[in-house]
Design a protein around this motif. Structure first.
Motif, mmCIF file in Angstrom:
data_model
loop_
_atom_site.group_PDB
_atom_site.id
_atom_site.type_symbol
_atom_site.label_atom_id
_atom_site.label_comp_id
_atom_site.label_asym_id
_atom_site.label_seq_id
_atom_site.Cartn_x
_atom_site.Cartn_y
_atom_site.Cartn_z
ATOM 1 N N GLN A 22 -32.943 35.543 -47.459
ATOM 2 C CA GLN A 22 -34.410 35.579 -47.531
ATOM 3 C C GLN A 22 -34.918 35.602 -48.967
ATOM 4 O O GLN A 22 -36.036 35.155 -49.242
ATOM 5 C CB GLN A 22 -34.960 36.810 -46.796
ATOM 6 N N LEU A 23 -34.120 36.147 -49.877
ATOM 7 C CA LEU A 23 -34.564 36.277 -51.262
ATOM 8 C C LEU A 23 -34.460 34.956 -52.017
ATOM 9 O O LEU A 23 -34.951 34.847 -53.138
ATOM 10 C CB LEU A 23 -33.744 37.346 -51.990
ATOM 11 N N GLY A 24 -33.818 33.970 -51.401
ATOM 12 C CA GLY A 24 -33.662 32.681 -52.051
ATOM 13 C C GLY A 24 -34.579 31.619 -51.501
ATOM 14 O O GLY A 24 -35.420 31.063 -52.211
ATOM 15 N N ALA A 25 -34.443 31.334 -50.198
ATOM 16 C CA ALA A 25 -35.214 30.228 -49.611
ATOM 17 C C ALA A 25 -35.049 30.233 -48.107
ATOM 18 O O ALA A 25 -34.302 31.044 -47.552
ATOM 19 C CB ALA A 25 -34.724 28.894 -50.184
ATOM 20 N N ASP A 26 -35.779 29.325 -47.458
ATOM 21 C CA ASP A 26 -35.628 28.983 -46.043
ATOM 22 C C ASP A 26 -36.176 30.021 -45.073
ATOM 23 O O ASP A 26 -35.947 29.923 -43.864
ATOM 24 C CB ASP A 26 -34.154 28.696 -45.689
ATOM 25 N N TRP A 27 -36.901 31.024 -45.575
ATOM 26 C CA TRP A 27 -37.531 32.015 -44.700
ATOM 27 C C TRP A 27 -39.006 32.177 -45.064
ATOM 28 O O TRP A 27 -39.589 33.232 -44.838
ATOM 29 C CB TRP A 27 -36.837 33.377 -44.841
ATOM 30 N N GLY A 28 -39.605 31.143 -45.633
ATOM 31 C CA GLY A 28 -40.935 31.302 -46.180
ATOM 32 C C GLY A 28 -40.833 31.916 -47.569
ATOM 33 O O GLY A 28 -39.754 32.296 -48.031
ATOM 34 N N GLN A 29 -41.938 32.034 -48.241
ATOM 35 C CA GLN A 29 -41.929 32.491 -49.622
ATOM 36 C C GLN A 29 -41.779 34.012 -49.716
ATOM 37 O O GLN A 29 -42.485 34.766 -49.043
ATOM 38 C CB GLN A 29 -43.224 32.073 -50.333
ATOM 39 N N VAL A 30 -40.848 34.452 -50.540
ATOM 40 C CA VAL A 30 -40.710 35.868 -50.893
ATOM 41 C C VAL A 30 -40.800 35.941 -52.409
ATOM 42 O O VAL A 30 -39.951 35.380 -53.113
ATOM 43 C CB VAL A 30 -39.360 36.452 -50.408
ATOM 44 N N ASP A 31 -41.849 36.594 -52.942
ATOM 45 C CA ASP A 31 -42.012 36.586 -54.394
ATOM 46 C C ASP A 31 -41.013 37.530 -55.064
ATOM 47 O O ASP A 31 -40.356 38.340 -54.407
ATOM 48 C CB ASP A 31 -43.453 36.880 -54.810
ATOM 49 N N GLU A 32 -40.892 37.408 -56.376
ATOM 50 C CA GLU A 32 -39.861 38.147 -57.101
ATOM 51 C C GLU A 32 -40.041 39.649 -56.975
ATOM 52 O O GLU A 32 -39.057 40.382 -56.828
ATOM 53 C CB GLU A 32 -39.858 37.730 -58.575
ATOM 54 N N ALA A 33 -41.274 40.113 -57.032
ATOM 55 C CA ALA A 33 -41.513 41.550 -56.944
ATOM 56 C C ALA A 33 -41.035 42.097 -55.603
ATOM 57 O O ALA A 33 -40.395 43.155 -55.534
ATOM 58 C CB ALA A 33 -42.995 41.860 -57.154
ATOM 59 N N ASP A 34 -41.342 41.374 -54.523
ATOM 60 C CA ASP A 34 -40.898 41.813 -53.203
ATOM 61 C C ASP A 34 -39.380 41.760 -53.088
ATOM 62 O O ASP A 34 -38.754 42.635 -52.495
ATOM 63 C CB ASP A 34 -41.532 40.945 -52.110
ATOM 64 N N ALA A 35 -38.775 40.712 -53.646
ATOM 65 C CA ALA A 35 -37.318 40.586 -53.588
ATOM 66 C C ALA A 35 -36.640 41.750 -54.304
ATOM 67 O O ALA A 35 -35.682 42.346 -53.790
ATOM 68 C CB ALA A 35 -36.890 39.255 -54.198
ATOM 69 N N LEU A 36 -37.119 42.086 -55.474
ATOM 70 C CA LEU A 36 -36.532 43.204 -56.226
ATOM 71 C C LEU A 36 -36.785 44.529 -55.514
ATOM 72 O O LEU A 36 -35.935 45.428 -55.535
ATOM 73 C CB LEU A 36 -37.088 43.226 -57.645
#
Length: 327
Positions: A22-36
């Motif tokens: 999910q933190l990379g691609a293919d699940w809709g956009q996840v921004d960097e702040a949310d990923a971290l």
């Protein structure tokens, strides 16, 4: 969090890890702040195993994890990555030269000298029987590029072939309440050989969260839209290969089992953790709260015999005809 061992890797990991697709691609956009924030919440909740791949966002997932590792060097994470899906899927692409290039790229993305665990990323079936492939992986260990290697597979037959290889430390396979076939032979064989089992797609692409119905729509860049029928990669990776109507019918039977004090997703994760031979389960998360709830499943009581029987009956009656003989 309960720890389990990857014997051939010599590492202990928490039973609930984090899948970082999910933190990379293919699940809709996840921004960097949310990923971290997801990575931080997981680590703070006792997660010590993170699974990624060089193809997730063409390295974005690895780079975000590398950024987190630099900010939290004391997190004690084992990071598993995967390689091989950035090229056309031909057995002849799986060469020592390519392995060196691919792992060097992942080392740079993650900011480490030695990768903890590298997995072949669902390669063509012929790759599993090629001695040269595993000789090349052994060379990566000998030269210090990687600490160990494993395989990610689509089918149980691929898993059994890999388990017989003496250097394979882990097998990553789809295992969830809608995909029970690995329980028959794969998990017992892995346990006997000392091979770790990494259980992926534990929530059947979110179906087993109970959040979706026939009217749910997903973004265009979400594989649950663009790979619904296997248009981009193996259809088993999307909803575990179960058609949406059948999957929803099965989930509606299982939903009452969640009861109080746990979500249906936590029930589904606990089901995976309870299967003998599983080392770590790797649910994904799009936000920090989801990561914390997933990790909390590790602390729930084991499922009862009656609950396990309902899962089995639901699978046998509704799901088995669609998926059991395919993977």
């Amino acid at each position: 969090m309960q720890q389990r061992t990857l014997p051939r890797l010599g590492r202990h990991v928490g039973v609930v890890g984090l899948g970082a697709w999910q933190l990379g691609a293919d699940w809709g956009q996840v921004d960097e702040a949310d990923a971290l924030a997801v990575l931080a919440a997981a680590a703070d909740s006792g997660v010590t195993f993170v699974d990624t791949a060089d193809v997730y966002g063409d390295g974005r997932s690895e780079r975000l994890i590398g950024r987190f590792l630099r900010s939290r060097p004391d997190a004690g994470l084992t990071v598993a990555t995967k390689m091989g899906r950035r090229v056309e899927q031909r057995p002849e692409a799986y060469t020592a030269e390519n392995f060196r290039a691919w792992t060097d790229r992942s080392r740079a993305n993650l900011g480490v000298d030695t990768l903890d665990l590298v997995q072949l990323h669902c390669p063509p079936t012929a790759v599993f029987g090629d001695d040269r492939v595993f000789d090349a992986l052994d060379e990566l260990v000998a030269t210090g590029r990687i600490a160990g290697y494993g395989v990610s597979v689509e089918t149980c037959d691929q898993a059994l072939t890999a388990i017989a290889r003496p250097g394979v430390a882990s097998v990553q396979i789809i295992l969830n309440a809608l995909r029970l076939k690995p329980l028959e032979r794969v998990l017992p064989a892995a346990s006997a050989a000392g091979v770790g089992i990494i259980a992926r797609v534990p929530l059947a692409s979110g179906l087993l969260s109970g959040r979706y119905d026939e009217h749910t729509t997903f973004p265009a860049d979400d594989h649950r839209t663009f790979n619904r029928h296997g248009e981009s990669f193996d259809v088993g990776e999307t909803f575990s290969g179960v058609d949406l109507g059948t999957g929803l019918a099965a989930v509606r039977r299982l939903a009452p089992l969640a009861g109080t004090g746990r979500t249906l997703a936590q029930f589904a994760l606990r089901w995976v953790v309870d299967q003998p031979g599983v080392t770590v389960v790797i649910p994904g998360a799009r936000d920090a709260d989801q990561a914390r709830r997933n990790a909390a499943a590790a602390g729930l009581p084991s499922l009862s015999t009656e609950e396990l029987a309902v899962v089995r009956h639901t699978y046998d009656e509704l799901v088995r005809p669609q998926v059991h003989d395919r993977w």
